[in-house]
Design a protein around this motif. Structure first.
Motif, PDB file in Angstrom:
ATOM      1  N   MET A 248      72.252   7.029  72.922  1.00 24.83           N
ATOM      2  CA  MET A 248      71.357   6.579  71.857  1.00 24.83           C
ATOM      3  C   MET A 248      71.827   6.758  70.664  1.00 24.83           C
ATOM      4  SD  MET A 248      68.299   7.431  74.111  1.00 24.83           S
ATOM      5  CE  MET A 248      66.693   5.982  72.685  1.00 24.83           C
ATOM      6  N   ALA A 249      72.830   8.026  70.493  1.00 24.95           N
ATOM      7  CA  ALA A 249      73.085   8.163  69.708  1.00 24.95           C
ATOM      8  C   ALA A 249      73.771   6.875  68.606  1.00 24.95           C
ATOM      9  CB  ALA A 249      73.510   9.569  69.298  1.00 24.95           C
ATOM     10  N   LEU A 250      74.760   6.513  69.993  1.00 21.43           N
ATOM     11  CA  LEU A 250      75.830   5.946  69.956  1.00 21.43           C
ATOM     12  C   LEU A 250      75.040   4.692  69.293  1.00 21.43           C
ATOM     13  CD1 LEU A 250      78.406   6.721  72.675  1.00 21.43           C
ATOM     14  CD2 LEU A 250      78.359   7.512  70.188  1.00 21.43           C
ATOM     15  N   GLY A 251      74.247   4.341  69.815  1.00 21.02           N
ATOM     16  CA  GLY A 251      73.319   2.905  69.571  1.00 21.02           C
ATOM     17  C   GLY A 251      73.357   3.242  68.559  1.00 21.02           C
ATOM     18  N   ALA A 252      72.175   4.262  67.376  1.00 16.10           N
ATOM     19  CA  ALA A 252      71.975   4.835  66.884  1.00 16.10           C
ATOM     20  C   ALA A 252      73.266   3.843  65.305  1.00 16.10           C
ATOM     21  CB  ALA A 252      71.647   5.254  65.775  1.00 16.10           C
ATOM     22  N   ILE A 253      74.350   4.453  65.167  1.00 12.09           N
ATOM     23  CA  ILE A 253      75.142   4.490  64.771  1.00 12.09           C
ATOM     24  C   ILE A 253      75.645   2.576  65.016  1.00 12.09           C
ATOM     25  CG2 ILE A 253      77.862   4.897  64.079  1.00 12.09           C
ATOM     26  CD1 ILE A 253      77.343   7.538  65.380  1.00 12.09           C
ATOM     27  N   ARG A 254      75.754   2.230  65.727  1.00 11.99           N
ATOM     28  CA  ARG A 254      75.577   0.741  66.195  1.00 11.99           C
ATOM     29  C   ARG A 254      74.580   0.064  64.806  1.00 11.99           C
ATOM     30  NH1 ARG A 254      75.447  -1.795  71.471  1.00 11.99           N
ATOM     31  NH2 ARG A 254      77.474  -1.035  71.994  1.00 11.99           N
ATOM     32  N   ALA A 255      73.790   0.221  65.472  1.00 14.15           N
ATOM     33  CA  ALA A 255      72.591  -0.187  64.762  1.00 14.15           C
ATOM     34  C   ALA A 255      72.502   0.293  62.509  1.00 14.15           C
ATOM     35  CB  ALA A 255      71.132   0.622  64.664  1.00 14.15           C
ATOM     36  N   ALA A 256      73.206   1.336  62.383  1.00 17.37           N
ATOM     37  CA  ALA A 256      73.797   1.378  60.756  1.00 17.37           C
ATOM     38  C   ALA A 256      74.711   0.342  60.789  1.00 17.37           C
ATOM     39  CB  ALA A 256      73.959   3.402  60.537  1.00 17.37           C
ATOM     40  N   ARG A 257      75.823   0.869  61.133  1.00 17.58           N
ATOM     41  CA  ARG A 257      77.029   0.104  60.692  1.00 17.58           C
ATOM     42  C   ARG A 257      76.718  -1.668  60.785  1.00 17.58           C
ATOM     43  NH1 ARG A 257      81.311   3.175  64.191  1.00 17.58           N
ATOM     44  NH2 ARG A 257      81.671   4.363  62.420  1.00 17.58           N
ATOM     45  N   ARG A 258      75.494  -2.251  61.772  1.00 17.46           N
ATOM     46  CA  ARG A 258      74.591  -3.335  61.849  1.00 17.46           C
ATOM     47  C   ARG A 258      74.697  -3.941  60.456  1.00 17.46           C
ATOM     48  NH1 ARG A 258      70.898  -5.981  64.645  1.00 17.46           N
ATOM     49  NH2 ARG A 258      70.542  -4.150  65.113  1.00 17.46           N
ATOM     50  N   ARG A 259      73.814  -2.942  59.788  1.00 18.74           N
ATOM     51  CA  ARG A 259      73.087  -3.067  58.070  1.00 18.74           C
ATOM     52  C   ARG A 259      73.836  -2.965  57.589  1.00 18.74           C
ATOM     53  NH1 ARG A 259      67.544  -3.200  57.467  1.00 18.74           N
ATOM     54  NH2 ARG A 259      66.435  -2.698  59.698  1.00 18.74           N
ATOM     55  N   GLY A 260      75.180  -2.139  57.774  1.00 23.20           N
ATOM     56  CA  GLY A 260      76.171  -2.652  56.344  1.00 23.20           C
ATOM     57  C   GLY A 260      76.268  -0.642  55.928  1.00 23.20           C
ATOM     58  N   LEU A 261      75.390  -0.077  56.452  1.00 22.58           N
ATOM     59  CA  LEU A 261      75.535   1.334  56.133  1.00 22.58           C
ATOM     60  C   LEU A 261      76.191   1.960  56.874  1.00 22.58           C
ATOM     61  CD1 LEU A 261      71.210   1.966  56.638  1.00 22.58           C
ATOM     62  CD2 LEU A 261      73.006   1.381  54.780  1.00 22.58           C
ATOM     63  N   HIS A 262      76.367   3.465  56.215  1.00 27.21           N
ATOM     64  CA  HIS A 262      78.013   3.898  56.223  1.00 27.21           C
ATOM     65  C   HIS A 262      77.330   5.738  57.360  1.00 27.21           C
ATOM     66  CE1 HIS A 262      80.886   6.813  55.631  1.00 27.21           C
ATOM     67  NE2 HIS A 262      81.949   6.258  56.865  1.00 27.21           N
ATOM     68  N   VAL A 263      78.009   5.648  58.632  1.00 27.07           N
ATOM     69  CA  VAL A 263      77.420   6.806  58.984  1.00 27.07           C
ATOM     70  C   VAL A 263      78.715   7.969  59.218  1.00 27.07           C
ATOM     71  CG1 VAL A 263      77.018   8.341  61.045  1.00 27.07           C
ATOM     72  CG2 VAL A 263      76.372   6.096  60.520  1.00 27.07           C
ATOM     73  N   PRO A 264      78.872   8.894  57.889  1.00 21.06           N
ATOM     74  CA  PRO A 264      77.001   9.945  58.024  1.00 21.06           C
ATOM     75  C   PRO A 264      76.586   9.524  56.200  1.00 21.06           C
ATOM     76  CG  PRO A 264      78.819  11.558  57.429  1.00 21.06           C
ATOM     77  CD  PRO A 264      79.913  10.280  57.710  1.00 21.06           C
ATOM     78  N   LYS A 265      77.607   9.354  54.812  1.00 21.67           N
ATOM     79  CA  LYS A 265      77.710   9.057  54.101  1.00 21.67           C
ATOM     80  C   LYS A 265      76.016   8.728  53.549  1.00 21.67           C
ATOM     81  CE  LYS A 265      78.979   6.621  50.198  1.00 21.67           C
ATOM     82  NZ  LYS A 265      79.671   5.800  48.960  1.00 21.67           N
ATOM     83  N   ASP A 266      75.655   7.540  54.592  1.00 18.79           N
ATOM     84  CA  ASP A 266      74.210   6.961  54.058  1.00 18.79           C
ATOM     85  C   ASP A 266      73.124   7.091  55.213  1.00 18.79           C
ATOM     86  OD1 ASP A 266      75.242   4.684  51.713  1.00 18.79           O
ATOM     87  OD2 ASP A 266      76.242   3.488  53.365  1.00 18.79           O
ATOM     88  N   VAL A 267      73.780   7.251  56.570  1.00 21.06           N
ATOM     89  CA  VAL A 267      72.913   8.001  57.600  1.00 21.06           C
ATOM     90  C   VAL A 267      73.383   8.674  57.959  1.00 21.06           C
ATOM     91  CG1 VAL A 267      71.490   7.135  59.404  1.00 21.06           C
ATOM     92  CG2 VAL A 267      71.671   5.204  57.569  1.00 21.06           C
ATOM     93  N   SER A 268      72.089  10.634  58.503  1.00 26.68           N
ATOM     94  CA  SER A 268      73.337  10.803  59.416  1.00 26.68           C
ATOM     95  C   SER A 268      72.524  11.587  60.865  1.00 26.68           C
ATOM     96  CB  SER A 268      72.865  12.346  59.082  1.00 26.68           C
ATOM     97  OG  SER A 268      73.301  13.095  57.785  1.00 26.68           O
ATOM     98  N   VAL A 269      73.269  10.811  61.953  1.00 20.87           N
ATOM     99  CA  VAL A 269      73.073  11.008  63.370  1.00 20.87           C
ATOM    100  C   VAL A 269      73.108  11.690  64.258  1.00 20.87           C
ATOM    101  CG1 VAL A 269      73.275   9.457  65.676  1.00 20.87           C
ATOM    102  CG2 VAL A 269      73.456   8.588  62.986  1.00 20.87           C
ATOM    103  N   ILE A 270      72.206  12.519  65.019  1.00 18.61           N
ATOM    104  CA  ILE A 270      72.274  14.061  66.474  1.00 18.61           C
ATOM    105  C   ILE A 270      72.047  13.885  67.104  1.00 18.61           C
ATOM    106  CG2 ILE A 270      71.522  15.922  66.445  1.00 18.61           C
ATOM    107  CD1 ILE A 270      70.924  16.860  63.631  1.00 18.61           C
ATOM    108  N   GLY A 271      73.170  13.254  67.937  1.00 15.68           N
ATOM    109  CA  GLY A 271      73.125  13.059  69.668  1.00 15.68           C
ATOM    110  C   GLY A 271      72.135  14.185  70.517  1.00 15.68           C
ATOM    111  N   PHE A 272      72.230  14.143  71.349  1.00 13.12           N
ATOM    112  CA  PHE A 272      72.059  15.594  73.022  1.00 13.12           C
ATOM    113  C   PHE A 272      72.708  15.388  73.643  1.00 13.12           C
ATOM    114  CE2 PHE A 272      69.201  17.082  76.506  1.00 13.12           C
ATOM    115  CZ  PHE A 272      68.928  18.362  75.658  1.00 13.12           C
ATOM    116  N   ASP A 273      73.453  16.647  74.120  1.00 16.91           N
ATOM    117  CA  ASP A 273      73.976  16.768  75.545  1.00 16.91           C
ATOM    118  C   ASP A 273      75.199  17.142  75.254  1.00 16.91           C
ATOM    119  OD1 ASP A 273      71.897  15.785  77.264  1.00 16.91           O
ATOM    120  OD2 ASP A 273      72.573  13.283  77.615  1.00 16.91           O
ATOM    121  N   ASP A 274      75.798  16.545  74.332  1.00 20.30           N
ATOM    122  CA  ASP A 274      77.696  16.874  74.057  1.00 20.30           C
ATOM    123  C   ASP A 274      78.030  16.757  75.479  1.00 20.30           C
ATOM    124  OD1 ASP A 274      79.943  17.670  72.884  1.00 20.30           O
ATOM    125  OD2 ASP A 274      79.838  19.088  72.955  1.00 20.30           O
ATOM    126  N   SER A 275      78.003  15.314  76.117  1.00 14.90           N
ATOM    127  CA  SER A 275      78.599  14.887  77.093  1.00 14.90           C
ATOM    128  C   SER A 275      80.146  14.746  76.624  1.00 14.90           C
ATOM    129  CB  SER A 275      77.414  13.638  77.329  1.00 14.90           C
ATOM    130  OG  SER A 275      77.901  12.920  75.966  1.00 14.90           O
TER     131      SER A 275
END
Length: 344
Positions: A248-275
């Motif tokens: 889901m975190a990878l999907g969130a990063i994709r959504a941010a980039r689609r909006r022209g946002l930079h991760v983590p400069k504009d948006v910070s994202v945390i996942g769960f599992d550390d797969s």
């Protein structure tokens, strides 16, 4: 056959209906009564039906929801290795949309006379599912252990990651970086893991920021679900996203980039599992690590104890997640601007 049923019932001091249930390996009979009927069969010289003979030594069922999420193969690998060291051979059952269901796999495992079953993220985690399917297994009796699938009404050993703590740790990390608009995305609320993460998240948001109604978006698990849920919250102006899984975190990063946002400069994202391989994403993902090895070993030990008649405690073992900080989280934009002003 009627005469034999009557003889067995008389010897075991039970009804003929109970004898029938035992002979046909049906649930609803206590362990003591089942053993009394089987003993009566032996005493009267009748041969036990094939299905009631001693279970195949060494076969253990391992049921996982799917293999698309890398965390499930990680659990399966450690569980298989640990069971092999104990002299057991795992029978791996993996589900896929439109394929064999969990219940169908269980029937197949029962036909193979397995000694026990380990369930990973099974239907027990779904509060809308019927937990009686697991109680019927316990009534046989068949030893089972459930990983990340706690249900209060099932008297079995549970092994879980502390999801409440995971939600709390994620909020604390983002608050320390100066974030105030922190949203959470996860799967459907009927899953106990989602409920617990949300509880930890909401508690921390109230404690750290005095926010009673934080930004939450629930959707389907997976990359696509993460992208949709994150897009909703990004439209509301969040600068920090806590996700119910790494995918889901990878999907969130994709959504941010689609909006022209930079991760983590504009948006910070945390996942769960550390797969596996999450450390090599772009950017490398900050996440809450499930202690897979420790949890898998504990599940196997509990099951083997049950099989050997040692009776593992019918309670939940909670394992602490670890915050792994990488490059998908950074100082909040507002704090970064304030620091720039001070330095100038």
């Amino acid at each position: 056959m009627r005469a034999r049923m009557a003889d067995i019932a008389k010897q075991a001091q039970v009804s003929e209906a109970t004898v029938s249930r035992v002979i046909n390996d049906r649930p609803g009979v206590s362990h003591e009564t089942r053993m009394a009927v089987l003993t009566a069969l032996d005493v009267l010289g009748y041969e036990r039906p094939e299905r009631l003979r001693k279970r195949s030594a060494g076969l253990v069922g391992l049921v996982v929801p799917e293999l698309d999420n890398p965390i499930f193969p990680a659990f399966a690998q450690v569980i298989e290795s640990t069971l092999a060291q104990q002299g057991y051979t795992p029978v791996l059952c993996t589900q896929s949309p439109g394929g064999v269901t969990e219940d169908e796999y269980v029937e197949m495992l029962l036909d193979r006379q397995v000694s026990g079953i380990v369930f990973v993220s099974s239907l027990s985690a779904d509060t809308a599912a019927d937990p009686s399917r697991y109680r019927r297994l316990l009534d046989r009796p068949l030893p089972i252990v459930l990983v990340n699938g706690y249900a209060e009404t099932i008297e079995a050993p549970f092994v879980s990651c502390d999801d409440r703590l995971a939600g709390d740790l994620a909020v604390s990390h983002l608050v320390a970086l100066g974030h105030r608009r922190i949203g959470m995305i996860s799967g459907p609320n009927r899953f106990i893991n989602t409920q617990r993460k949300l509880a930890g998240y909401r508690t921390a948001m109230k404690r750290e920021l005095d926010i009673d109604e934080p930004d939450v978006s629930l959707t389907l698990f997976g990359v696509e679900g993460g992208e949709v849920a994150a897009d909703r919250l990004l439209a509301q102006g969040v600068t920090g996203l806590i996700c119910g899984s790494d995918l889901m975190a990878l999907g969130a990063i994709r959504a941010a980039r689609r909006r022209g946002l930079h991760v983590p400069k504009d948006v910070s994202v945390i996942g769960f599992d550390d797969s596996p391989l999450i450390a090599f994403t772009d950017p490398p993902l900050t996440t809450l690590r499930q202690p897979v090895a420790s949890m898998a070993v504990a599940a196997c030990r509990s099951l083997v104890d049950e099989i050997n008649g040692h009776g593992a405690p019918h309670s939940e073992y909670l394992f602490r997640p670890e915050l792994v900080v990488r490059e998908s989280t950074a100082i909040a934009p507002s704090r970064r601007e304030l620091i720039a002003q001070v330095l100038s």
